[in-house]
Scaffold this active site. Structure first.
Site, PDB file in Angstrom:
ATOM      1  CB  ALA A  69     -13.557  10.564  12.267  1.00 36.63           C
ATOM      2  CD  GLU A  70      -8.380   8.713  14.860  1.00 34.85           C
ATOM      3  OE1 GLU A  70      -8.462   9.130  13.827  1.00 34.85           O
ATOM      4  OE2 GLU A  70      -8.103   7.706  15.265  1.00 34.85           O
TER       5      GLU A  70
ATOM      6  CD  GLN B 101      -7.963   1.455  17.739  1.00 32.88           C
ATOM      7  OE1 GLN B 101      -7.560   1.081  16.683  1.00 32.88           O
ATOM      8  NE2 GLN B 101      -9.239   1.072  18.005  1.00 32.88           N
TER       9      GLN B 101
ATOM     10  CG  PHE C 121      -3.466   6.288  15.545  1.00 32.27           C
ATOM     11  CD1 PHE C 121      -2.520   6.525  14.439  1.00 32.27           C
ATOM     12  CD2 PHE C 121      -3.793   5.077  16.073  1.00 32.27           C
ATOM     13  CE1 PHE C 121      -1.821   5.424  14.225  1.00 32.27           C
ATOM     14  CE2 PHE C 121      -3.206   3.885  15.665  1.00 32.27           C
ATOM     15  CZ  PHE C 121      -2.214   4.327  14.586  1.00 32.27           C
ATOM     16  CB  ILE C 122      -3.332  11.428  19.929  1.00 35.48           C
ATOM     17  CG1 ILE C 122      -4.285  12.301  21.195  1.00 35.48           C
ATOM     18  CG2 ILE C 122      -1.898  12.537  20.055  1.00 35.48           C
ATOM     19  CD1 ILE C 122      -3.785  12.152  22.627  1.00 35.48           C
TER      20      ILE C 122
ATOM     21  CG  HIS D 237       0.670   1.046  16.860  1.00 35.73           C
ATOM     22  ND1 HIS D 237       0.751   1.076  15.589  1.00 35.73           N
ATOM     23  CD2 HIS D 237      -0.481   0.609  17.259  1.00 35.73           C
ATOM     24  CE1 HIS D 237      -0.413   1.017  14.978  1.00 35.73           C
ATOM     25  NE2 HIS D 237      -1.222   0.433  15.767  1.00 35.73           N
TER      26      HIS D 237
HETATM   27  C1  LIG Z   1      -5.848   7.861  12.435  1.00 33.15           C
HETATM   28  C2  LIG Z   1      -6.009   6.123  12.802  1.00 33.15           C
HETATM   29  N1  LIG Z   1      -6.747   5.799  13.664  1.00 33.15           N
HETATM   30  C3  LIG Z   1      -6.800   4.613  14.265  1.00 33.15           C
HETATM   31  C4  LIG Z   1      -6.192   3.666  13.869  1.00 33.15           C
HETATM   32  C5  LIG Z   1      -6.130   2.280  14.265  1.00 33.15           C
HETATM   33  N2  LIG Z   1      -6.589   1.448  13.438  1.00 33.15           N
HETATM   34  C6  LIG Z   1      -5.945   0.737  12.759  1.00 33.15           C
HETATM   35  S1  LIG Z   1      -6.382  -0.257  11.374  1.00 33.15           S
HETATM   36  C7  LIG Z   1      -8.132   0.389  11.876  1.00 33.15           C
HETATM   37  C8  LIG Z   1      -9.358   0.102  11.222  1.00 33.15           C
HETATM   38  C9  LIG Z   1      -9.229   0.605   9.644  1.00 33.15           C
HETATM   39  O1  LIG Z   1     -10.318   0.081   8.984  1.00 33.15           O
HETATM   40  P1  LIG Z   1     -10.453   0.018   7.300  1.00 33.15           P
HETATM   41  O2  LIG Z   1     -10.048   1.404   7.100  1.00 33.15           O
HETATM   42  O3  LIG Z   1     -11.729  -0.596   6.790  1.00 33.15           O
HETATM   43  O4  LIG Z   1      -9.323  -1.047   6.707  1.00 33.15           O
HETATM   44  P2  LIG Z   1      -8.974  -2.446   6.983  1.00 33.15           P
HETATM   45  O5  LIG Z   1      -8.078  -2.715   8.163  1.00 33.15           O
HETATM   46  O6  LIG Z   1     -10.243  -3.125   7.213  1.00 33.15           O
HETATM   47  O7  LIG Z   1      -8.375  -2.884   5.841  1.00 33.15           O
HETATM   48  C10 LIG Z   1      -7.916   1.084  12.873  1.00 33.15           C
HETATM   49  C11 LIG Z   1      -9.093   1.721  13.709  1.00 33.15           C
HETATM   50  C12 LIG Z   1      -5.095   3.988  12.929  1.00 33.15           C
HETATM   51  N3  LIG Z   1      -4.245   3.073  12.556  1.00 33.15           N
HETATM   52  N4  LIG Z   1      -5.154   5.325  12.560  1.00 33.15           N
END
Ligand SMILES: Cc1ncc(C[n+]2csc(CCOP(=O)(O)OP(=O)(O)O)c2C)c(N)n1
Ligand SMILES: Cc1ncc(C[n+]2csc(CCOP(=O)(O)OP(=O)(O)O)c2C)c(N)n1
Ligand SMILES: [Mg+2]
Ligand SMILES: [Mg+2]
Lengths: 326, 369, 326, 369
Positions: C59-60, C82, C86-87, C129
């Site tokens: 949660a940014e 990250q 996503f900022i 990214h």
């Molecule tokens: C808004 C946002 N913040 C951070 C990221 C980086 N990121 C990519 S996948 C991920 C984890 C996602 O977890 P989940 O929702 O459980 O999905 P899963 O990958 O396990 O299927 C993160 C933090 C992103 N893509 N988007």
């Protein structure tokens, strides 16, 4: 034909296009029964129903994001953000989605939406209600950023924005929402996007501006005229994509340029215009380009807002500077 | 989710109550635990689900291999979650709209996205999002949970047009921590929109375990915040997933409002090929999860009930493998787009001010034009 | 002393300051057990515990907002986002709160936080990214925007950023996270913020840049030298507030300037620098300032990212243009 | 909120259940409806609550009058909600931290914010946020729900320092639709932080009625999404508000986690002085709400139980009125800040690049310097 104010012209354009095109949908906080906190959407819900003029929950990210979904399904979403100070939760949706849906999908999906928001200072509004951050949006590829500065331009540009097949950020200078009235025929004639409007011709100095500052600038041009300086006034209107040709042509003629905006100076849209002038007109410029802008401080609460915003005097002074330096 | 009202004691009165239920038909041994839903009577349906899962897994393996050999960019494997994704995809009608995140290959294939398209996407080419099949499905969504508001907008469009269609939106357990998730859920409830959210809970969000995302006992109960239907389903039981998602979709289609379904599964792979899960996840945990493999589970049931023979299975696997190889070949043979493609589809008509940039880029391009 | 990469230098600085100052707290997604997806926070949780190196929910907005709360209570929050893509959900918190907490409360409350995020293209990363949107932050009053371009500058600038009593956006060019290694003594010596670094002295043309583009620029300078053109290279480092003096001085000497950045050209930070050059050096500039920047398109997926990003050849060409035009 | 687990039928098992309760001690006639809490035994406590409500209302009236006569900017009245705000403020300890939105004058005064400060704020002067009293309380927060993450950060800081302190964060019913609300709630639950969120539900968010914000029967149930304690309280019963908020604060202080309290009240005024509620709200609705007036309610109880005389009440009102007048006078006598104040406190030390701007602004200033 009755005369209308800028905000009434916005209302006129919305009503016209909702009538003409069933796919136009208005959404936002208080846009329905209340007709918008500035009355920009007054009467629309009565005319077009609760589904096409939708009072949303208080959630700006959602408002922008659901507009993307609506647009992808062929609707023309016209979300309102109540004040520009509350627009920031939409940037993620605008930058990461709206502005690139067509691009990402190679044209398979498109995003014809117009995100409207009142902006700027000068009405003694509460905290966070007076900012101007158009430059943020002007930096985002894939967007249009449009700012009207008169009732007739509000009408014509908003029609054009709604009809445009790509996303538009439409920023309304609330300080002049009711400042002047004009006869605006409700004839459905759009004005062109992506071009500047020359509001006044002149020979000595070009003053480039937009939004509420056009009014200060026109007054400055009057004063300058009294002092024998002939100012050409350009209303940029569409900040992105930028019609630099009109500006360059004017400056080729006058040799001098002042850029006026209310937003903070640093990395404001004035910088882009000044940079392009320097790139293209370095050898024809008779004086350095002057920027008259908000300071690089937080927009102060209202007791100081008039000190913050550029005014006629500052514009006149800058124009005179360009005359002296050459 | 069920609710009732009333009951008062002294100064305090109960004003609302809620329940969350969990559904499963096949346990991890492939044994039936309740009366099977209607659609399972036709074994062709089960074989088709089985095939879709196998196909997804074989594709997955190939994609990882391509990445490991430098022929593909970062890829998000769906290993272990095939039942969830196939169950979701198979519950949809053609005219519905899928809004996925990035891991749902199995659902996307059923929707008609081609393997070549998916490889192009992960191979760094936007053309992989120009689906020839499901033209209205949304492309992969990388910024977590940002597609949930889109789903609400799509559902709103369907409602406005009085269409009997449904928006189906998938997300991960991590995504349930984002405000976008809640804003979308709340709006879906407020307007009773035809949208189904499926949380594909694989216990991990990169390195963050499910229990660290939220104190909630279930992710399904988050539906209560928007007073929408919320339930859990065994995400490794493809029959249960298809059943529950179908039911929610048809409910939405009939105008009876949105749902949130939590599909409980497990991410057997690294988060993506750019991740190394051994840094944060105990090997033992992974090993313990092996018994939950959704393909094995259905296989056991099918074989045990003489609905599939070993030979059928081998043939089916061979067919899928051939399809995957053909797609990989097609992908690898696709030349990169020309430099000027950077300016295509940016706007409907390239604004005059960008023409010079396009010319410059084309001139400087690496000769792909 | 072992040599470290840029990302290792970030880690070194974080560890140093966490050790030296108990009020420093690191938070973000995957920063704890996993040590960050780029390993920038590797080992910190083991050393300083789960409370001071906190894996947050995904949660940014929360990450940025809770950093404001921590900062207001006297902690120095160092949130990691990250990827820069996503900022955007943090902008509301950054612009409406972090950047003005001191201002609003007339110094009663302050917001010493450092929001770190990797940015920029060149590593064949997935969609969203690879963007560079530093100009958005550079426009926001009350912020500092800092971008290191070498291991030692990463170390020294990050220390300075954490020690700074005001909010800093610290953007790390991930393309060069591991490109070069340098000896970086872990001596706790901060580098100054708000000043440019002159990486190479030259007489003919000033090339102004930051982040990963410093490397392309240094290579360009080598090539130019071979062709007899002496380039001075300036790493801006702190984009906001901008040390224009160093740039002006250099250009006063060389008479020519090329500005290089990866971000989209329009309303990028290059515009601000070019505008100021034009304002202050119009009469001494021997050639128009050239901007070498990303195109005003969406950052493409990786098969085209190298076509998008400025490279040595484009920088060399621009520098030569300035030589020819004068 | 209470929960239990278990119970299974066929393929579906109940895995979680939840309840929401509502608390009230005085009904709208001032009649006692349950055993009163301890603190009410000392009538001085009740008188002090009464006084705080009266003081708030008199201030409110003055502020509106100042606005109407062009002597104050836009102002957000708390008419009708005094019990909620006073109840919250009175439940806090000095060392706790209040994070309000913009309508909670009653709570802020109890915290020690002066009337003059509040008038300065609404009068367009930042010095109104430099509270001489509660130095750690957050200033008014206009961007809805953006202060909820701050509250979580403040609570985290308290937890890190092992301080027995609590962050108390107030918000409106409209604010519960924002993602920030949910992200904060979820984090508070995940880390069991010492924070109490109080939703001051006044049935309206400008022109949007509570029922249009969300389909949820109660706003309290939104707590379930983050598995934190959630309850409703009669927001016009100052005794109940103080009791429930106190209980939640003390629970948080003891390390037993966060809570969400929904205080049910009603906005008797326009949204702000810039609003005209008659455009969207039926006169009848407003009239119907008159019987719920929180000051009348406590007054009836106090008079009825001989805890206050008419004379006492008049004296108390006169004292409050005098205080308000003095504050207004002080406010009106405060000269505007000088132009250069725009550069004060922007950074700890003004960066060199801004010095010229400050000089320019000072030179051009309207002579306030
Ligand atoms: C808004 C946002 N913040 C951070 C990221 C980086 N990121 C990519 S996948 C991920 C984890 C996602 O977890 P989940 O929702 O459980 O999905 P899963 O990958 O396990 O299927 C993160 C933090 C992103 N893509 N988007
Ligand atoms: C993020 C944001 N969006 C919109 C607004 C404009 N606005 C100010 S108050 C308000 C309604 C708030 O309603 P609620 O949360 O119920 O609080 P109340 O005013 O009723 O106390 C809105 C939409 C805002 N201040 N912030
Ligand atoms: Mg997950
Ligand atoms: Mg309200």
């Amino acid at each position: 034909m009755p005369e209308v104010s800028l905000v009434e012209a916005v209302n006129l354009a919305l009503a016209h296009e909702m009538q003409a095109d069933e796919s136009v949908v208005v959404l936002g906080e208080d846009v329905g029964v209340n007709g918008g906190v500035f009355r920009a959407t007054a009467g629309l819900q009565e005319r077009f129903g609760k589904e096409r003029v939708m009072d949303t929950p208080l959630a700006e990210t959602l408002i922008a994001g659901m507009s993307v979904g609506l647009a992808a399904q062929g609707f023309k979403a016209v979300p309102e953000i109540q004040f520009m100070g509350f627009i920031y939760p939409t940037i993620d949706q605008i930058l990461n989605h709206a502005a690139r849906l067509r691009y990402r999908t190679r044209g398979r999906m498109t995003c014809p939406m117009v995100l409207r928001a009142p902006f700027g200072g000068g009405i003694h509004a509460p905290e966070h209600h007076s900012e101007s951050t158009e430059a943020i949006f002007a930096h985002i590829p894939g967007l249009r950023v449009v700012i009207p500065s008169s009732p007739s331009r509000a009408y014509g540009l908003l029609l054009a924005a709604i009809r445009d097949p790509d996303p538009v950020i439409f920023l309304e200078p609330k300080r002049i929402y009711r400042l002047v009235k004009q006869q605006v025929p409700d004839d459905g004639e759009a004005l062109p996007l992506d071009v500047c409007f020359t509001l006044r011709e002149g020979a000595d100095v070009t003053v480039v501006t937009w939004g509420a500052m056009t009014h200060e600038t026109m007054m400055a041009a009057d004063q300058l005229a009294e002092e024998g300086i002939s100012a050409e006034v350009i209303d940029v209107a569409t900040l992105k994509p930028l019609d630099m040709d009109t500006i360059l042509e004017s400056v080729a003629k006058t040799g001098r340029c002042v850029i006026v905006h209310e937003a903070a100076r640093t990395a404001g849209m004035g910088a882009e215009i000044a940079a392009q002038l320097a790139e293209h007109s370095l050898l024809t410029l008779l004086a350095p380009v002057q920027r008259v802008a908000g300071y690089d401080t937080v927009m102060p609460l209202y007791r100081l807002e008039n000190e913050y915003m550029p005014d006629t005097a500052r514009i006149v002074e800058a124009a005179k500077n360009t005359m002296e330096m050459s | 989710m069920s609710k009732d009202k009333g009951s008062s004691t002294g100064s305090s009165t109960r004003v609302a109550s809620f329940e969350i239920h969990h559904t499963r038909f096949l346990d991890h041994n492939g044994e039936v635990t309740g009366e099977l839903p209607e659609f399972t009577r036709d074994s062709a349906n089960l074989i088709s689900l089985y095939r879709a899962m196998v196909r997804t897994r074989i594709f997955d393996k190939k994609a990882v291999a391509l990445q490991r050999t430098g022929q593909l960019g970062t890829f998000a494997s769906s290993l272990g979650q095939e039942a969830s994704f196939v169950g979701i995809g198979s519950a949809m009608r053609t005219e519905d709209v899928l809004l996925p995140t990035y891991r749902e290959s199995g659902a996307m294939f059923i929707r008609g996205v081609t393997m070549t398209e998916l490889l192009l996407y992960w191979g760094g080419d936007e053309r992989g999002m120009d689906y020839a099949g499901p033209r209205e499905d949304f492309p992969i969504c990388v910024p977590i949970a940002t597609h949930l508001p889109h789903a609400v907008g799509v559902a709103y469009a369907m409602k406005l047009r009085r269409q009997p269609r449904v928006a189906v939106c998938t997300l991960g357990d991590g995504a349930t921590s984002k405000g976008d998730f809640y804003e979308a859920l709340n709006m879906a409830g407020a307007w009773q929109l035809p949208v189904v959210f499926v949380v594909c809970n694989n216990e991990w969000a990169i390195s963050v375990p499910r229990r660290a995302q939220t104190h909630a006992q279930t992710l399904a109960q988050k539906a209560i915040a928007g007073e929408i239907e919320g339930e859990q389903v065994d995400g490794n039981d493809v029959i249960a997933v298809r059943h529950c998602v179908s039911r929610a979709i048809e409910k939405a289609r009939s105008g009876d409002g949105p749902s949130l379904i939590e599909a409980l599964s497990y991410r057997m792979s690294d988060h993506t090929t750019a991740d190394d899960a051994s840094r944060y996840r105990a090997k033992e945990e992974l090993e313990k999860q092996a018994i939950n493999d959704p393909i094995t589970r259905l296989n056991t049931y099918l074989i045990g009930n003489n609905l599939l023979t070993e030979k059928d299975r081998e043939a089916l696997e061979a067919e899928c493998a051939a399809e995957v190889e053909a797609a990989a070949k097609e992908y690898l043979a696709t030349p990169p787009p020309p430099s000027k493609a950077m300016f295509d589809y940016l706007y409907e008509t390239l604004p005059a001010s960008l023409v010079a940039q396009r010319e410059f880029a084309t001139k400087r391009g690496s000769g792909n034009a």
